[in-house]
Motif scaffolding. Structure first.
Motif: not given
Length: 334
Positions: A81-89, A289-293, A322-329
């Motif tokens: 939900d916070r999005g993606i830092r940097g560049i999305v190609l 996204a947090a709901d789904i995860r 950031d700060g979300y534990e559980g399934i690896p990112t």
């Protein structure tokens, strides 16, 4: 953000950029789940100079310490939900295919033709193109969302067929920005596993071993697969298809395991286990996204508590969790 703007302005001036580029682009518009916050920068290079521009972009991003996420069809990911830092190609501007001369990329004997397909091409379009040429082998991908690059990266599988069954070689831009042709080796692939999952870089194209076949037979099989996906509800709501991988050691498909535990309809916020398929989680319209995860984790925990088996998610969680534990990112390139 200023550093990012400076870098991209410098690159675009040097390369005479052609394509689309937007800051703070909502990733919900680029994923089949329709969730995800903004990318700092989303860039979709035009077809004419995609490889050259991409090599420059990745090299400069590394020198500036800016991460890059490679986006295919957005069909197997959940963006935070916070999005993606940097560049999305975004690779979707890099499309096309060609039939190679006989013997090019030869993998084994037999009557077949090698077809090269760019990574940004959707797998459904690739299957259609092959059908139009009277070439069989890609039928199992008909109706599947996602890109050719993503399908190779994941070693996509359905209807008892995997991408690795027909892959000849892959054109890959590696971490040193060198274009490499990587021949297929069976030992490098497994169920929904490919060597590219552990290789920093970018899949540019892939060559597939296809066989001449009657066009009507090809299209008939493709239509059968599309109707099967529709019947199973793959297109009813925003989703990513199967959430968990199947494991033969469990003795039955993952969807059936979840069904038998009565988990269809289980809900968290706007995310729900589909009432028509236990291994599909859907966005009912307002999911985060947090709901789904969270729901993926809950289903996995319920199965483990009841049966003592661990389900492995097939979908990838990417972006700023950031700060979300559980399934690896899944990490982005940096």
């Amino acid at each position: 953000m200023n550093t990012l703007r400076e870098m991209i302005e410098k690159i675009n001036m040097e390369t005479n950029f052609s394509g689309e580029l937007r800051f703070n682009e909502p990733m919900a518009a680029h994923t089949t789940f329709n969730v995800g916050g903004p990318a700092d920068l989303w860039v979709k290079p035009g077809e004419d100079f995609f490889p050259r521009y991409t090599a420059v972009l990745l090299k400069e991003a590394r020198s500036y310490g800016i991460p890059v996420f490679i986006l295919g069809g957005g069909a197997n990911i959940v963006v935070a939900d916070r999005g993606i830092r940097g560049i999305v190609l975004d690779t979707s501007g890099w499309m096309g295919w060609s039939v190679l001369p006989p013997g090019k990329g030869k993998r084994q004997d037999g009557d077949w033709i090698c077809m090269g397909i760019r990574s940004g091409t959707t797998v459904d379009a690739a299957a259609e193109a092959a059908a139009g040429l009277g070439l069989g082998g890609l039928e199992f991908l008909a109706g599947m969302p996602g890109s050719v690059g993503g399908a190779v990266w994941m070693n996509a599988r359905c209807y008892e067929r995997s991408v690795s069954d027909i892959l000849v070689q892959t054109e890959f831009l590696d971490a040193a920005y060198i274009l490499r042709e990587i021949p297929f080796r069976a030992e490098d692939f497994a169920y929904k596993k490919s060597p590219f999952q552990d290789m920093p870089g970018l899949i540019l194209s892939a060559q597939f071993r296809l066989a001449p076949r009657d066009r009507e037979d090809i299209r008939g099989e493709m239509e059968k697969h599309r109707q099967d996906r529709e019947r199973k509800g793959h297109y009813r709501y925003p989703s990513a298809g199967s959430v968990f991988k199947n494991n033969r050691e469990f003795g039955k498909p993952t969807g059936k395991i979840i069904d038998e535990l009565g988990l269809r309809g289980l809900r968290q916020g706007g995310a729900t286990v589909a009432d028509y398929h236990g291994n599909i989680i859907i966005n009912t319209g307002n999911a985060t996204a947090a709901d789904i995860r969270g729901l993926v984790e809950t289903v996995g925990d319920r199965v483990y508590t009841a049966l003592g088996i661990r389900l492995e998610p097939e979908i990838l969680f990417v972006g700023d969790w950031d700060g979300y534990e559980g399934i690896p990112t899944r990490d982005v390139l940096s």
